[in-house]
Design a protein around this motif. Structure first.
Motif, PDB file in Angstrom:
ATOM      1  N   MET A 181       0.764  -1.309  -0.098  1.00 37.83           N
ATOM      2  CA  MET A 181       0.036  -0.146  -0.017  1.00 37.83           C
ATOM      3  C   MET A 181       0.998   1.351   0.013  1.00 37.83           C
ATOM      4  N   ILE A 215      -5.144   8.307 -10.169  1.00 37.02           N
ATOM      5  CA  ILE A 215      -6.259   7.608  -9.727  1.00 37.02           C
ATOM      6  C   ILE A 215      -6.058   6.094 -10.285  1.00 37.02           C
ATOM      7  N   ASP A 254      -3.470   3.587  -9.721  1.00 35.67           N
ATOM      8  CA  ASP A 254      -3.080   3.163  -8.363  1.00 35.67           C
ATOM      9  C   ASP A 254      -3.183   1.908  -8.302  1.00 35.67           C
ATOM     10  N   GLU A 307      -4.299   0.392  -5.870  1.00 36.08           N
ATOM     11  CA  GLU A 307      -5.608   0.212  -4.764  1.00 36.08           C
ATOM     12  C   GLU A 307      -6.823   0.589  -5.357  1.00 36.08           C
ATOM     13  N   PHE A 308      -6.928   1.298  -6.800  1.00 37.80           N
ATOM     14  CA  PHE A 308      -7.820   1.674  -7.494  1.00 37.80           C
ATOM     15  C   PHE A 308      -8.621   0.280  -7.856  1.00 37.80           C
ATOM     16  N   ASP A 309     -10.119   0.374  -7.655  1.00 37.68           N
ATOM     17  CA  ASP A 309     -10.800  -0.640  -7.914  1.00 37.68           C
ATOM     18  C   ASP A 309     -12.205  -0.037  -8.464  1.00 37.68           C
ATOM     19  N   CYS A 357     -15.794   2.372  -6.051  1.00 38.25           N
ATOM     20  CA  CYS A 357     -15.979   3.809  -6.174  1.00 38.25           C
ATOM     21  C   CYS A 357     -17.589   3.856  -6.540  1.00 38.25           C
ATOM     22  N   CYS A 399     -13.056   4.540  -2.592  1.00 39.99           N
ATOM     23  CA  CYS A 399     -12.520   3.762  -1.748  1.00 39.99           C
ATOM     24  C   CYS A 399     -11.193   3.018  -2.366  1.00 39.99           C
ATOM     25  N   TRP A 400     -10.344   2.831  -1.511  1.00 42.33           N
ATOM     26  CA  TRP A 400      -9.080   2.023  -1.888  1.00 42.33           C
ATOM     27  C   TRP A 400      -9.138   0.537  -1.435  1.00 42.33           C
ATOM     28  N   THR A 401      -8.645  -0.352  -1.997  1.00 45.48           N
ATOM     29  CA  THR A 401      -8.774  -1.830  -1.793  1.00 45.48           C
ATOM     30  C   THR A 401      -8.344  -2.167  -0.360  1.00 45.48           C
ATOM     31  N   SER A 402      -7.506  -1.289   0.376  1.00 49.21           N
ATOM     32  CA  SER A 402      -6.986  -1.692   1.758  1.00 49.21           C
ATOM     33  C   SER A 402      -8.079  -1.065   2.665  1.00 49.21           C
ATOM     34  N   LYS A 435     -10.846   6.918   0.622  1.00 53.63           N
ATOM     35  CA  LYS A 435     -10.053   7.964   0.219  1.00 53.63           C
ATOM     36  C   LYS A 435     -10.539   9.181   0.000  1.00 53.63           C
TER      37      LYS A 435
END
Length: 162
Positions: free
Chosen positions: A1, A67, A70, A72-74, A78, A94-97, A101
């Motif tokens: 991350m 974005i 990244d 972490e972008f999925d 969103c 939102c990030w995958t972690s 965001k």
């Protein structure tokens, strides 16, 4: 991350434990939630730019690759809220972690419970994905209404790096 930007003055990290306190989101009449689709990037950037008005995201041509590239972008994380006229009223990126965001509600759509419904939806999705908690960053001075929202949904302050 990737490491988040260091906290600014009055920034806090909040956490929601994904436990039995979760409730189903309630979407106000005239608003519907859906996930990100191709073509949503431009209106999403416009909403974030209007709501945050801090220039931190930069122009679209710089923001979108930052974005979308990244790790972490999925797009499935969103969440967009569309009003009865087909306009983007709110979004949670939102990030995958299990990190929110950005949460943005257009000024004309505020006070209807949309932000709260988005948070409950995000919590439920992350719980389905096996997360134990969801975190976010906010600023107590610049966003007092957001802090009240996050406290209403059961979020509490945690150590910035914890």
């Amino acid at each position: 991350m990737p490491e988040p930007r260091p906290p600014a003055l009055n920034d806090i990290r909040l956490r929601k434990l994904l436990d039995e306190t979760l409730v189903a989101p309630h979407w106000p009449d005239g608003f519907a939630m859906r996930c990100f689709e191709p073509g949503d990037a431009t209106p999403l950037h416009a909403l974030l730019s209007e709501v945050f008005d801090d220039g931190a995201d930069g122009p679209f041509d710089e923001w979108w690759p930052h974005i979308s590239d990244d790790p972490e972008f999925d797009p499935a994380l969103c969440f967009l809220v569309i009003d009865a006229k087909g306009r983007l009223a709110a979004a949670a990126l939102c990030w995958t972690s299990a990190f929110v965001k950005d949460l943005a509600v257009h000024p004309e759509a505020r006070g209807k419970g949309i932000g709260e419904a988005l948070m409950w939806h995000a919590f439920a999705i992350f719980r389905e994905r096996g997360a134990g908690h969801v975190d976010l960053k906010t600023n107590t001075v610049e966003n007092p209404a957001a802090v009240r929202l996050y406290e209403r949904v059961g979020m509490f302050e945690v150590d910035w790096y914890g």
